[in-house]
Design a protein around this motif. Structure first.
Motif, mmCIF file in Angstrom:
data_model
loop_
_atom_site.group_PDB
_atom_site.id
_atom_site.type_symbol
_atom_site.label_atom_id
_atom_site.label_comp_id
_atom_site.label_asym_id
_atom_site.label_seq_id
_atom_site.Cartn_x
_atom_site.Cartn_y
_atom_site.Cartn_z
ATOM 1 N N ILE A 234 0.843 -1.200 0.000
ATOM 2 C CA ILE A 234 0.000 0.000 0.000
ATOM 3 C C ILE A 234 0.879 1.250 0.000
ATOM 4 C CG2 ILE A 234 -1.628 1.335 1.406
ATOM 5 C CD1 ILE A 234 -2.846 -1.412 2.235
ATOM 6 N N LEU A 235 1.950 1.226 0.768
ATOM 7 C CA LEU A 235 2.886 2.354 0.784
ATOM 8 C C LEU A 235 3.515 2.558 -0.598
ATOM 9 C CD1 LEU A 235 4.385 4.471 2.550
ATOM 10 C CD2 LEU A 235 6.140 2.730 2.889
ATOM 11 N N PHE A 236 3.917 1.477 -1.232
ATOM 12 C CA PHE A 236 4.501 1.561 -2.567
ATOM 13 C C PHE A 236 3.480 2.070 -3.581
ATOM 14 C CE2 PHE A 236 6.038 -0.498 -6.550
ATOM 15 C CZ PHE A 236 7.205 0.242 -6.671
ATOM 16 N N SER A 237 2.224 1.624 -3.445
ATOM 17 C CA SER A 237 1.192 2.104 -4.366
ATOM 18 C C SER A 237 0.954 3.593 -4.168
ATOM 19 C CB SER A 237 -0.109 1.327 -4.192
ATOM 20 O OG SER A 237 -0.762 1.707 -2.999
ATOM 21 N N GLY A 238 1.063 4.073 -2.935
ATOM 22 C CA GLY A 238 0.928 5.505 -2.687
ATOM 23 C C GLY A 238 2.021 6.302 -3.375
ATOM 24 N N ALA A 239 3.251 5.794 -3.325
ATOM 25 C CA ALA A 239 4.351 6.470 -4.016
ATOM 26 C C ALA A 239 4.115 6.475 -5.524
ATOM 27 C CB ALA A 239 5.673 5.793 -3.680
ATOM 28 N N LEU A 240 3.613 5.379 -6.063
ATOM 29 C CA LEU A 240 3.341 5.319 -7.503
ATOM 30 C C LEU A 240 2.209 6.258 -7.901
ATOM 31 C CD1 LEU A 240 3.644 1.489 -8.198
ATOM 32 C CD2 LEU A 240 5.246 3.287 -8.871
ATOM 33 N N LEU A 241 1.184 6.359 -7.047
ATOM 34 C CA LEU A 241 0.053 7.212 -7.378
ATOM 35 C C LEU A 241 0.408 8.694 -7.283
ATOM 36 C CD1 LEU A 241 -2.766 5.173 -5.660
ATOM 37 C CD2 LEU A 241 -2.554 5.648 -8.096
ATOM 38 N N LEU A 242 1.356 9.042 -6.445
ATOM 39 C CA LEU A 242 1.785 10.438 -6.357
ATOM 40 C C LEU A 242 2.764 10.805 -7.460
ATOM 41 C CD1 LEU A 242 2.156 10.924 -2.513
ATOM 42 C CD2 LEU A 242 0.371 11.806 -4.015
ATOM 43 N N THR A 243 3.337 9.806 -8.121
ATOM 44 C CA THR A 243 4.225 10.055 -9.250
ATOM 45 C C THR A 243 3.363 10.363 -10.469
ATOM 46 O OG1 THR A 243 5.818 8.486 -8.354
ATOM 47 C CG2 THR A 243 6.052 9.069 -10.669
ATOM 48 N N PRO A 244 3.595 11.494 -11.140
ATOM 49 C CA PRO A 244 2.761 11.815 -12.304
ATOM 50 C C PRO A 244 2.969 10.818 -13.440
ATOM 51 C CG PRO A 244 4.108 13.698 -11.640
ATOM 52 C CD PRO A 244 4.557 12.531 -10.846
ATOM 53 N N GLY A 245 1.872 10.296 -13.940
ATOM 54 C CA GLY A 245 1.951 9.379 -15.067
ATOM 55 C C GLY A 245 0.804 8.403 -15.061
ATOM 56 N N PHE A 246 0.508 7.879 -16.219
ATOM 57 C CA PHE A 246 -0.611 6.948 -16.360
ATOM 58 C C PHE A 246 -0.200 5.512 -16.047
ATOM 59 C CE2 PHE A 246 -1.743 10.539 -19.103
ATOM 60 C CZ PHE A 246 -2.951 10.879 -18.525
ATOM 61 N N PHE A 247 0.982 5.136 -16.444
ATOM 62 C CA PHE A 247 1.463 3.778 -16.180
ATOM 63 C C PHE A 247 1.657 3.558 -14.681
ATOM 64 C CE2 PHE A 247 5.040 0.744 -15.738
ATOM 65 C CZ PHE A 247 4.416 -0.376 -16.259
ATOM 66 N N THR A 248 2.318 4.514 -14.010
ATOM 67 C CA THR A 248 2.529 4.373 -12.568
ATOM 68 C C THR A 248 1.199 4.416 -11.817
ATOM 69 O OG1 THR A 248 2.983 6.749 -12.423
ATOM 70 C CG2 THR A 248 4.886 5.265 -12.547
ATOM 71 N N ASP A 249 0.240 5.213 -12.308
ATOM 72 C CA ASP A 249 -1.081 5.228 -11.682
ATOM 73 C C ASP A 249 -1.774 3.886 -11.837
ATOM 74 O OD1 ASP A 249 -0.754 7.809 -10.868
ATOM 75 O OD2 ASP A 249 -2.023 8.698 -12.421
ATOM 76 N N ALA A 250 -1.652 3.277 -12.999
ATOM 77 C CA ALA A 250 -2.290 1.977 -13.222
ATOM 78 C C ALA A 250 -1.695 0.917 -12.291
ATOM 79 C CB ALA A 250 -2.124 1.554 -14.679
ATOM 80 N N VAL A 251 -0.371 0.910 -12.157
ATOM 81 C CA VAL A 251 0.261 -0.060 -11.254
ATOM 82 C C VAL A 251 -0.111 0.255 -9.807
ATOM 83 C CG1 VAL A 251 2.475 -0.958 -10.430
ATOM 84 C CG2 VAL A 251 2.146 -0.510 -12.864
ATOM 85 N N GLY A 252 -0.136 1.551 -9.443
ATOM 86 C CA GLY A 252 -0.501 1.947 -8.082
ATOM 87 C C GLY A 252 -1.922 1.544 -7.728
ATOM 88 N N PHE A 253 -2.857 1.791 -8.640
ATOM 89 C CA PHE A 253 -4.248 1.381 -8.386
ATOM 90 C C PHE A 253 -4.372 -0.139 -8.337
ATOM 91 C CE2 PHE A 253 -5.645 5.689 -9.893
ATOM 92 C CZ PHE A 253 -6.255 6.063 -8.707
ATOM 93 N N ALA A 254 -3.607 -0.843 -9.140
ATOM 94 C CA ALA A 254 -3.645 -2.313 -9.105
ATOM 95 C C ALA A 254 -3.182 -2.829 -7.750
ATOM 96 C CB ALA A 254 -2.786 -2.888 -10.220
ATOM 97 N N LEU A 255 -2.171 -2.175 -7.161
ATOM 98 C CA LEU A 255 -1.685 -2.619 -5.849
ATOM 99 C C LEU A 255 -2.673 -2.324 -4.724
ATOM 100 C CD1 LEU A 255 2.113 -1.719 -5.954
ATOM 101 C CD2 LEU A 255 1.078 -3.986 -5.897
ATOM 102 N N LEU A 256 -3.656 -1.492 -4.978
ATOM 103 C CA LEU A 256 -4.679 -1.224 -3.963
ATOM 104 C C LEU A 256 -5.797 -2.265 -3.975
ATOM 105 C CD1 LEU A 256 -5.008 2.653 -4.094
ATOM 106 C CD2 LEU A 256 -3.886 1.246 -2.370
ATOM 107 N N ILE A 257 -5.766 -3.177 -4.930
ATOM 108 C CA ILE A 257 -6.783 -4.234 -5.005
ATOM 109 C C ILE A 257 -6.274 -5.433 -4.198
ATOM 110 C CG2 ILE A 257 -8.046 -5.765 -6.561
ATOM 111 C CD1 ILE A 257 -7.624 -3.617 -8.740
ATOM 112 N N PRO A 258 -6.988 -5.797 -3.094
ATOM 113 C CA PRO A 258 -6.498 -6.875 -2.218
ATOM 114 C C PRO A 258 -6.204 -8.200 -2.909
ATOM 115 C CG PRO A 258 -8.225 -5.646 -1.111
ATOM 116 C CD PRO A 258 -8.174 -5.138 -2.534
#
Length: 164
Positions: free
Chosen positions: A76-100
Protein backbone atom coordinates in the motif's frame (compact mmCIF):
# COMPACT_ATOMS: atom_id res chain seq x y z
CA UNK A 1 20.72 -4.80 -14.75
CA UNK A 2 16.94 -5.17 -14.54
CA UNK A 3 16.78 -2.11 -12.26
CA UNK A 4 18.54 -0.03 -14.93
CA UNK A 5 16.06 -1.27 -17.54
CA UNK A 6 13.20 -0.36 -15.19
CA UNK A 7 14.54 3.17 -14.62
CA UNK A 8 14.82 3.68 -18.39
CA UNK A 9 11.63 1.90 -19.49
CA UNK A 10 9.14 3.47 -17.05
CA UNK A 11 9.85 7.11 -18.01
CA UNK A 12 9.75 6.18 -21.70
CA UNK A 13 6.38 4.48 -21.23
CA UNK A 14 5.08 7.51 -19.29
CA UNK A 15 6.23 9.96 -21.99
CA UNK A 16 4.61 7.87 -24.72
CA UNK A 17 1.34 7.68 -22.74
CA UNK A 18 1.37 11.44 -22.07
CA UNK A 19 1.80 12.12 -25.78
CA UNK A 20 -1.00 9.71 -26.74
CA UNK A 21 -3.49 10.82 -24.08
CA UNK A 22 -2.61 14.50 -24.50
CA UNK A 23 -3.12 14.21 -28.24
CA UNK A 24 -6.50 12.56 -27.73
CA UNK A 25 -8.01 14.76 -25.00
CA UNK A 26 -5.76 17.85 -24.88
CA UNK A 27 -3.26 19.33 -22.45
CA UNK A 28 -5.50 20.63 -19.65
CA UNK A 29 -7.73 17.55 -19.40
CA UNK A 30 -4.59 15.38 -19.32
CA UNK A 31 -3.15 17.43 -16.44
CA UNK A 32 -6.52 17.33 -14.65
CA UNK A 33 -6.61 13.53 -14.92
CA UNK A 34 -3.10 13.30 -13.45
CA UNK A 35 -4.02 15.55 -10.49
CA UNK A 36 -7.34 13.76 -9.89
CA UNK A 37 -5.71 10.32 -9.87
CA UNK A 38 -3.18 11.61 -7.33
CA UNK A 39 -5.99 12.92 -5.08
CA UNK A 40 -8.09 9.78 -5.44
CA UNK A 41 -5.03 7.60 -4.85
CA UNK A 42 -4.13 9.53 -1.70
CA UNK A 43 -7.62 8.99 -0.30
CA UNK A 44 -7.60 5.27 -1.09
CA UNK A 45 -4.07 4.79 0.26
CA UNK A 46 -5.00 6.53 3.51
CA UNK A 47 -8.08 4.36 4.12
CA UNK A 48 -6.39 1.09 3.16
CA UNK A 49 -3.24 2.06 5.07
CA UNK A 50 -5.28 2.58 8.24
CA UNK A 51 -6.89 -0.82 7.76
CA UNK A 52 -3.48 -2.44 7.25
CA UNK A 53 -2.22 -0.73 10.41
CA UNK A 54 -5.21 -2.05 12.37
CA UNK A 55 -4.55 -5.56 11.01
CA UNK A 56 -0.92 -5.26 12.08
CA UNK A 57 -1.90 -4.16 15.59
CA UNK A 58 -4.38 -7.04 15.78
CA UNK A 59 -1.75 -9.57 14.76
CA UNK A 60 0.61 -8.24 17.44
CA UNK A 61 -2.06 -8.27 20.15
CA UNK A 62 -3.20 -11.80 19.21
CA UNK A 63 0.44 -13.02 18.82
CA UNK A 64 -0.12 -14.01 15.18
CA UNK A 65 2.46 -13.85 12.42
CA UNK A 66 2.54 -10.18 11.32
CA UNK A 67 4.23 -10.83 7.97
CA UNK A 68 1.01 -10.71 5.93
CA UNK A 69 -0.11 -7.41 7.45
CA UNK A 70 3.39 -5.99 6.97
CA UNK A 71 3.43 -7.07 3.33
CA UNK A 72 0.03 -5.48 2.73
CA UNK A 73 1.23 -2.28 4.37
CA UNK A 74 4.42 -2.21 2.30
CA UNK A 75 2.51 -2.70 -0.95
CA UNK A 76 0.00 0.00 0.00
CA UNK A 77 2.89 2.35 0.78
CA UNK A 78 4.50 1.56 -2.57
CA UNK A 79 1.19 2.10 -4.37
CA UNK A 80 0.93 5.50 -2.69
CA UNK A 81 4.35 6.47 -4.02
CA UNK A 82 3.34 5.32 -7.50
CA UNK A 83 0.05 7.21 -7.38
CA UNK A 84 1.79 10.44 -6.36
CA UNK A 85 4.23 10.05 -9.25
CA UNK A 86 2.76 11.82 -12.30
CA UNK A 87 1.95 9.38 -15.07
CA UNK A 88 -0.61 6.95 -16.36
CA UNK A 89 1.46 3.78 -16.18
CA UNK A 90 2.53 4.37 -12.57
CA UNK A 91 -1.08 5.23 -11.68
CA UNK A 92 -2.29 1.98 -13.22
CA UNK A 93 0.26 -0.06 -11.25
CA UNK A 94 -0.50 1.95 -8.08
CA UNK A 95 -4.25 1.38 -8.39
CA UNK A 96 -3.64 -2.31 -9.10
CA UNK A 97 -1.69 -2.62 -5.85
CA UNK A 98 -4.68 -1.22 -3.96
CA UNK A 99 -6.78 -4.23 -5.00
CA UNK A 100 -6.50 -6.87 -2.22
CA UNK A 101 -6.66 -9.97 -4.51
CA UNK A 102 -3.76 -8.62 -6.54
CA UNK A 103 -1.76 -8.03 -3.36
CA UNK A 104 -2.55 -11.58 -2.24
CA UNK A 105 -1.40 -12.97 -5.59
CA UNK A 106 1.86 -11.03 -5.31
CA UNK A 107 2.36 -12.33 -1.77
CA UNK A 108 1.70 -15.93 -2.88
CA UNK A 109 4.27 -15.53 -5.64
CA UNK A 110 6.79 -14.02 -3.22
CA UNK A 111 6.22 -16.83 -0.70
CA UNK A 112 6.89 -19.41 -3.37
CA UNK A 113 10.22 -17.74 -4.16
CA UNK A 114 11.37 -17.11 -0.55
CA UNK A 115 12.81 -19.85 1.63
CA UNK A 116 12.76 -19.02 5.36
CA UNK A 117 15.55 -20.87 7.15
CA UNK A 118 14.57 -20.05 10.72
CA UNK A 119 11.85 -18.04 12.40
CA UNK A 120 11.43 -17.54 16.15
CA UNK A 121 9.02 -15.47 18.17
CA UNK A 122 9.68 -14.45 21.72
CA UNK A 123 12.87 -14.25 23.71
CA UNK A 124 14.34 -17.50 22.45
CA UNK A 125 16.95 -19.47 24.35
CA UNK A 126 18.72 -17.54 27.07
CA UNK A 127 22.47 -17.47 26.73
CA UNK A 128 24.50 -17.57 29.92
CA UNK A 129 28.00 -16.32 30.30
CA UNK A 130 30.46 -19.09 31.11
CA UNK A 131 31.77 -19.02 34.67
CA UNK A 132 35.27 -17.69 34.98
CA UNK A 133 37.96 -18.26 37.58
CA UNK A 134 37.49 -14.73 38.89
CA UNK A 135 33.98 -15.29 40.23
CA UNK A 136 33.51 -13.97 43.76
CA UNK A 137 31.42 -16.33 45.87
CA UNK A 138 31.62 -14.53 49.21
CA UNK A 139 32.32 -10.99 50.23
CA UNK A 140 32.70 -9.05 53.44
CA UNK A 141 31.10 -5.71 54.04
CA UNK A 142 30.98 -3.13 56.80
CA UNK A 143 27.81 -1.27 57.71
CA UNK A 144 28.63 2.41 58.05
CA UNK A 145 27.08 4.47 60.79
CA UNK A 146 24.61 6.93 59.40
CA UNK A 147 23.46 10.02 61.23
CA UNK A 148 20.20 9.74 63.09
CA UNK A 149 17.19 11.07 61.23
CA UNK A 150 16.26 14.47 62.41
CA UNK A 151 15.69 17.96 61.18
CA UNK A 152 18.98 17.94 59.26
CA UNK A 153 18.13 14.73 57.33
CA UNK A 154 14.37 14.55 56.65
CA UNK A 155 14.50 12.01 53.85
CA UNK A 156 13.62 8.35 54.25
CA UNK A 157 16.96 7.29 52.83
CA UNK A 158 18.84 7.50 56.11
CA UNK A 159 19.26 4.63 58.52
CA UNK A 160 16.79 4.33 61.37
CA UNK A 161 18.75 3.09 64.44
CA UNK A 162 15.54 1.90 66.13
CA UNK A 163 15.15 -0.85 63.54
CA UNK A 164 18.44 -2.61 64.28
Amino acid sequence: MWLFVLFVAVPLIEIALFIQVGGAIGLWPTLAVVVLTALLGTTLVRSQGLQAMNDLRGSFSELRDPSEALAHGAMILFSGALLLTPGFFTDAVGFALLIPPIRLAIMRYAKSRINVQKFEMGAGPQRRQPASDQTIDTAEYTDLDVAEPGPSSPSGWTKDPSRD
